[in-house]
Scaffold this motif. Structure first.
Motif, PDB file in Angstrom:
ATOM      1  N   ASN A 179       0.823  -1.202   0.000  1.00 23.61           N
ATOM      2  CA  ASN A 179       0.000   0.000   0.000  1.00 23.61           C
ATOM      3  C   ASN A 179       0.858   1.252   0.000  1.00 23.61           C
ATOM      4  O   ASN A 179       2.012   1.248   0.440  1.00 23.61           O
ATOM      5  CB  ASN A 179      -0.921   0.027   1.225  1.00 23.61           C
ATOM      6  N   ASN A 232      -2.989   0.845  -3.911  1.00 21.49           N
ATOM      7  CA  ASN A 232      -2.664  -0.551  -3.718  1.00 21.49           C
ATOM      8  C   ASN A 232      -1.828  -1.073  -4.878  1.00 21.49           C
ATOM      9  O   ASN A 232      -2.234  -0.970  -6.036  1.00 21.49           O
ATOM     10  CB  ASN A 232      -3.969  -1.359  -3.599  1.00 21.49           C
ATOM     11  N   TRP A 279      -3.492  -4.028  -6.948  1.00 22.87           N
ATOM     12  CA  TRP A 279      -4.814  -3.422  -7.143  1.00 22.87           C
ATOM     13  C   TRP A 279      -5.864  -4.380  -7.712  1.00 22.87           C
ATOM     14  O   TRP A 279      -7.050  -4.194  -7.438  1.00 22.87           O
ATOM     15  CB  TRP A 279      -4.703  -2.170  -8.018  1.00 22.87           C
ATOM     16  N   GLY A 324      -7.990  -2.730  -5.277  1.00 21.84           N
ATOM     17  CA  GLY A 324      -7.858  -1.337  -5.652  1.00 21.84           C
ATOM     18  C   GLY A 324      -9.026  -0.720  -6.400  1.00 21.84           C
ATOM     19  O   GLY A 324      -8.908   0.386  -6.933  1.00 21.84           O
ATOM     20  N   THR A 337     -10.217  -1.539   3.729  1.00 22.77           N
ATOM     21  CA  THR A 337      -8.983  -0.782   3.832  1.00 22.77           C
ATOM     22  C   THR A 337      -8.940  -0.242   5.258  1.00 22.77           C
ATOM     23  O   THR A 337      -9.714  -0.651   6.115  1.00 22.77           O
ATOM     24  CB  THR A 337      -8.952   0.374   2.821  1.00 22.77           C
TER      25      THR A 337
END
Length: 652
Positions: A167, A266, A269, A273, A339
């Motif tokens: 991240n 991210n 992803w 993401g 997240t």
């Protein structure tokens, strides 16, 4: 999460009040006199809206959460789409289910798995072929079995968790997909196909395979073959969002009353993401509920949804990408995503052609987003698909015997196994004990307010929480528990007994005692020196004893300083994940070099000091303390080696 039970209960009363205000709530045709059988509400827009209005605003306010979106679909249409609270608290920009984009985190995986199944039906991917056949780099051989796409889709590739570079807040730290995958290939800690261990790397690897066999960059592929056909006009996997979508993204918050955080990006992803609006997620659910709709052929969708691999029957299992979350006697498929600040989940009830999706843009007080999300689905199912649960019961003597077999310390199968972050297990291993009645006490699964759950054994080695639908089940071999799981996590995560030599049950208290002992040892040097100076007393020590004495105290102080530095480093690293992109490598290298030097130095000094103390007639206290120091030095070395504080890699 103390205090949540109270406000959830008040929210339930609010739901009831809203329902009583609706004409259909007192419809005599739906009431069975003198019957305790649950009665279903009519699943229509007016009832769902009244129910949501009675719960969501109150839940957000009490949980100090910023905003949320809820979308319900039924029979191929969006039944209702609701925004609650704010996408931007400061400007009072409300959540708009059509326009506001939420970060979807791991729900993004469903886009990747849908793309994989599109390639399967086109004959470009074989679910049971070695994934190395599709790659331009090699997943190293281990355990004598290849990793297959089916393994990846069920999180059984055997990979350990990785965090480095995952991240960031800066787009420059997000590399191309191939570089993100090749720079650190996780070690496989389980034979493929045997053990569920949730893996972002595995999902991203699958997306890269789609990219290679389709000939299109994966974000472009998803846009062309999934988002556009499904009508998902405000959705993107790109970490650099299109200009027309950038202003639509909701801010993320720790608490709604706090300041917004920076947008989380991210590197993996395809696994976490995606940004999408609530309505777009509704359209995605409609496609899957319609036997694949415009995305998949019916037979492909059936294979994806109905191929269920169970880790521990009768707990929920893992489909191809989706995981089961069966409820009230009905089949349900689901996926969640989290997240630091966005928390989302969708649920499909395929046999009823119903789906529900929700997302929040704040963790809230004590991470209340989790309970809000769980209660939303449970209450939805109870309201519209009620079920009279009838469980069996194991006799009291057998239940107590089975509970005693469960007692121990467990590791999650999703874990960091080969880096210094393994040391987090000292505080995160799962303890299973017994309550006052001899029943299970599982700290991994507290109740809504953080209180211990009351587990009732409903079948041999299958328990249900007395206050919820959650089940726990264990796998027993040769009279020993080898793993257990929970309905909420068993498809992609299990708990296995920690080896005795790395069990926090004794290592954590031993470490704390060692730290206290070393602190007192280091502190005794200046204190004793001051006392001697005050009273003019000279130490009755030989030169060798004096040197050993000072050396031991010096290394004791260095060991304390070393552990403080490890704590500082870990707190900085985990407190801001943008620091996981190499900025702190200098500190990690320094600590890895210092750790063996300091701890072996402490062990050597303690041995030297003990030898001189015992040979040259030290007092009983001095002799005993010298042995304690040796034990402490051994414990610290044991922990440093076992939890990889001594190493030669900056990967984690």
């Amino acid at each position: 999460m103390r205090g949540l039970c109270g406000w959830i209960g008040m929210a339930m009363l609010a739901w009831a009040g809203q329902a009583m205000a609706q004409p259909d709530a007192v419809d005599a045709s739906r009431v069975t006199p003198q019957s305790s059988r649950p009665v279903a509400h009519i699943l229509d827009k007016s009832d769902v809206d009244a129910w949501l209005d009675g719960y969501m605003p109150y839940a957000l306010q009490r949980g100090d959460a910023a905003g949320a979106v809820v979308v319900v679909v039924k029979d191929g249409k969006i039944l209702t789409k609701r925004g609650f609270g704010y996408a931007d608290v400061a400007t009072r920009r409300p959540v708009d289910p059509d326009m506001t984009l939420f970060r979807q985190a791991s729900i993004s995986k469903l886009i990747t798995w849908t793309a994989v199944m599109q390639m399967v039906e086109r004959g470009k991917i074989d679910l049971d072929r070695d994934v190395n056949a599709y790659l331009d780099f090699k997943i190293p051989d281990r355990f004598g079995k290849p990793v297959t796409m089916r393994n990846l889709m069920t999180h059984r590739g055997g990979f350990e968790e990785v965090q480095r570079g995952l991240n960031s807040y800066d787009i420059k730290d997000v590399p191309p997909l191939d570089i993100a995958l090749k720079r650190q290939i996780p070690i496989r800690i389980f034979p493929p196909g045997t053990t569920p261990a949730y893996s972002n790397y595995g999902t991203t690897l699958a997306a890269y395979i789609v990219q290679r066999v389709s000939g299109e960059p994966f974000d472009a592929y998803a846009q062309r073959h999934i988002f556009t056909p499904a009508g998902m006009v405000r959705s993107s996997l790109s970490q650099r969002l299109p200009i027309d979508l950038q202003s639509l993204v909701a801010n993320g918050y720790g608490r709604g009353s706090g300041k917004p955080t920076r947008l989380e990006l991210n590197s993996f992803w395809p696994a976490g993401g995606m940004s999408a609006s609530g309505v777009d997620m509704g359209r995605f659910m409609i496609a899957h509920l319609d036997h694949g709709g415009v995305l998949l052929r019916p037979e492909t969708a059936r294979h994806m949804h109905d191929t269920i691999l169970k880790a521990i029957p009768p707990l929920n299992g893992m489909a191809l990408g989706f995981y089961e979350q069966n409820i009230n006697g009905r089949r349900a498929l689901s996926h969640a995503g989290d997240t630091l600040t966005f928390h989302s989940q969708l649920w499909l009830l395929p046999d009823d052609n119903v789906g529900i999706y929700m997302s929040m843009n704040a963790a809230g007080t004590d991470k209340v987003s989790g309970p809000i999300r769980s209660y939303l689905f449970d209450a939805f199912a109870d309201r519209y698909f009620p079920f009279d649960q009838k469980d069996g019961r194991v006799d009291a003597a057998t239940a107590k015997a089975h509970a005693r077999m469960m007692v121990g310390t467990y590791n999650k199968t999703r874990r960091l196994e080969n880096s210094f972050l393994k040391a987090m297990e000292l505080s995160s291993q799962i303890k299973v004990g017994l309550d006052a009645q001899g029943g299970l006490l599982v700290k991994a699964a507290p109740g809504l307010a953080g209180q211990p759950r009351t587990w009732i054994e409903i079948a041999p080695f299958v328990w249900r929480d007395s206050m919820s639908k959650t089940r726990l089940a264990a796998q027993v071999e040769n009279g020993k528990v080898v793993r257990f799981g929970l309905d909420s996590s068993s498809p992609y995560l299990l708990f296995e007994p920690a080896p005795w030599y790395l069990s926090s049950a004794w290592l954590t208290p031993a470490l704390l005692i060692s730290l206290v002992t070393l602190f007192l040892t280091a502190l005794s040097w200046p204190i004793v020196a001051l006392v001697r100076r005050r009273y003019g007393v000279q130490p009755m020590l030989t030169i060798a004893q004096w040197r050993a004495y000072r050396s031991t105290r010096c290394f004791a102080g260095l060991a304390i300083a070393l552990l403080v530095c490890w704590l500082w480093f870990s707190s900085v690293l985990l407190g801001d994940f943008s620091s996981m992109n190499g900025e702190l490598d200098w500190a990690l290298i320094a600590l890895q070099v210092a750790t063996p030097l300091v701890l072996t130095g402490l062990f050597g000094a303690a041995l030297w000091n003990a030898g001189l103390t015992w040979r040259r007639g030290g007092g009983r206290f001095a002799k005993g303390w010298s042995l304690v120091l040796i034990v402490n030095a051994v414990i610290l070395l044991w922990i440093a080696i076992g939890f990889h504080l001594i190493g030669f890699s900056v990967n984690f």
